[in-house]
Design an enzyme around this catalytic site. Structure first.
Site, mmCIF file in Angstrom:
data_model
loop_
_atom_site.group_PDB
_atom_site.id
_atom_site.type_symbol
_atom_site.label_atom_id
_atom_site.label_comp_id
_atom_site.label_asym_id
_atom_site.label_seq_id
_atom_site.Cartn_x
_atom_site.Cartn_y
_atom_site.Cartn_z
ATOM 1 N N ILE A 69 0.831 -1.195 0.000
ATOM 2 C CA ILE A 69 0.000 0.000 0.000
ATOM 3 C C ILE A 69 0.872 1.253 0.000
ATOM 4 C CG2 ILE A 69 -0.218 0.190 2.510
ATOM 5 C CD1 ILE A 69 -3.254 0.784 1.954
ATOM 6 N N GLY A 122 0.145 -5.227 0.956
ATOM 7 C CA GLY A 122 -1.115 -5.214 0.234
ATOM 8 C C GLY A 122 -1.133 -6.146 -0.962
ATOM 9 N N ASP A 125 -2.442 -9.304 0.391
ATOM 10 C CA ASP A 125 -3.896 -9.186 0.510
ATOM 11 C C ASP A 125 -4.571 -9.527 -0.813
ATOM 12 O OD1 ASP A 125 -4.131 -8.167 3.233
ATOM 13 O OD2 ASP A 125 -3.305 -6.287 2.486
ATOM 14 N N GLU A 145 3.244 -5.780 7.232
ATOM 15 C CA GLU A 145 2.577 -4.734 7.997
ATOM 16 C C GLU A 145 3.163 -4.482 9.382
ATOM 17 O OE1 GLU A 145 -0.329 -5.691 4.766
ATOM 18 O OE2 GLU A 145 1.107 -6.804 5.994
ATOM 19 N N ASP A 153 -4.887 -5.466 7.632
ATOM 20 C CA ASP A 153 -6.334 -5.331 7.778
ATOM 21 C C ASP A 153 -7.125 -5.432 6.483
ATOM 22 O OD1 ASP A 153 -5.603 -2.920 6.628
ATOM 23 O OD2 ASP A 153 -6.243 -1.670 8.315
#
Length: 272
Positions: A69, A122, A125, A145, A153
């Site tokens: 991210i 990310g 993810d 993270e 998250d």
């Protein structure tokens, strides 16, 4: 096809029902900006609703799949004097970002991830929400993270244990350590590892074409039932697929598949 700031969409060749969806910020190693989270679910919905699309290949433009991210995305929440209102707004933002990743599972068409270079934070993810994953031998991964003082998250902590096992997921998430494509294969995060990006791209394109040539009702049904069954007991899963097939099994696709088998030819299915 729509134009995007952070994505690129195109068929792998003319008249193909397989489409590439590229993360397209190569100068930023495909870091996930706020624009990405706006555009990604829209692009997936467009591909999902396009009757000319039967399978999707998710890849990264440039030298990497995804470096995680964009830090500016994390710092974009404005503070207010009211702590509770700031926190509520931040929670809504997290849910919005989560929905962009979950859009991969909500897409009826199968999504195959072709991973090269970095797949960090990310990026994990995203690939854990894809249906099939392959990578190059020089790919590397990290559930990054905790190094940024964040609890992951956007789905990794929920999806990764079901793919690699709880113990492996816990170790990867707590250490944030970098692991290789070969280790990813050993744990089951990816299905195969390839010596070069050309080998990866060629194989993924061939697999996607093979999937796209099959009954779209059977393919979308298989994806839907597998995803649903993760959250059901065996008896509940069997009941769910019985209900699904009661609605979908007696189709023109079944007639065409049967006819093609006896006539020793390839079946041709209608668009979905």
């Amino acid at each position: 096809m729509a134009e995007y700031k952070t994505l690129k969409v195109n068929p792998i060749k003319s008249n193909s029902s397989v489409f590439y969806l590229y993360l397209n910020r190569p100068s930023h190693r495909n870091a996930l900006s706020r624009d990405f989270f706006d555009e990604f679910p829209k692009a997936l919905k467009s591909l999902d609703q396009n009757p000319n699309v039967n399978a999707i290949i998710l890849a990264g433009a440039g030298d990497h799949f995804c470096s995680g991210i964009d830090i500016n995305t994390l710092t974009s929440i404005t503070q207010s004097a009211d702590r509770a209102r700031t926190n509520e707004r931040f929670r809504r933002e997290i849910k919005y970002l989560q929905a962009a990743v979950t859009a991969l599972e909500e897409c009826r068409k199968p999504v195959i991830a072709g991973i090269h270079g970095a797949c960090i934070g990310g990026g994990i993810d995203i690939i854990t929400a894809c249906d099939i994953r392959y990578c190059t031998e020089d790919a590397f991964f990290s559930v990054k993270e905790v190094d940024l003082a964040i609890t992951a998250d956007l789905g990794t902590l929920q999806r990764l244990p079901g793919i690699v096992g709880f113990g492996n997921a816990m170790e990867l998430a707590l250490t944030a350590r970098r692991f290789s494509g070969f280790e990813a294969k050993e744990m089951g995060l990816v299905t195969r590892v390839f010596g070069s990006k050309n080998d990866l791209d060629g194989f993924v394109a061939r697999i996607a074409e093979e999937i796209a040539a099959r009954s779209p009702l059977a393919i979308t049904g298989t994806k839907a039932v597998l995803l649903k069954s993760k959250d059901l007991s065996l008896d509940q899963g069997l009941d769910y697929v019985a209900t699904w097939n009661a609605a979908m099994l007696l189709s023109d696709d079944l007639k065409e598949a049967t006819s093609a088998f006896f006539q020793k030819r390839k079946p041709v299915f209608s668009k979905l």
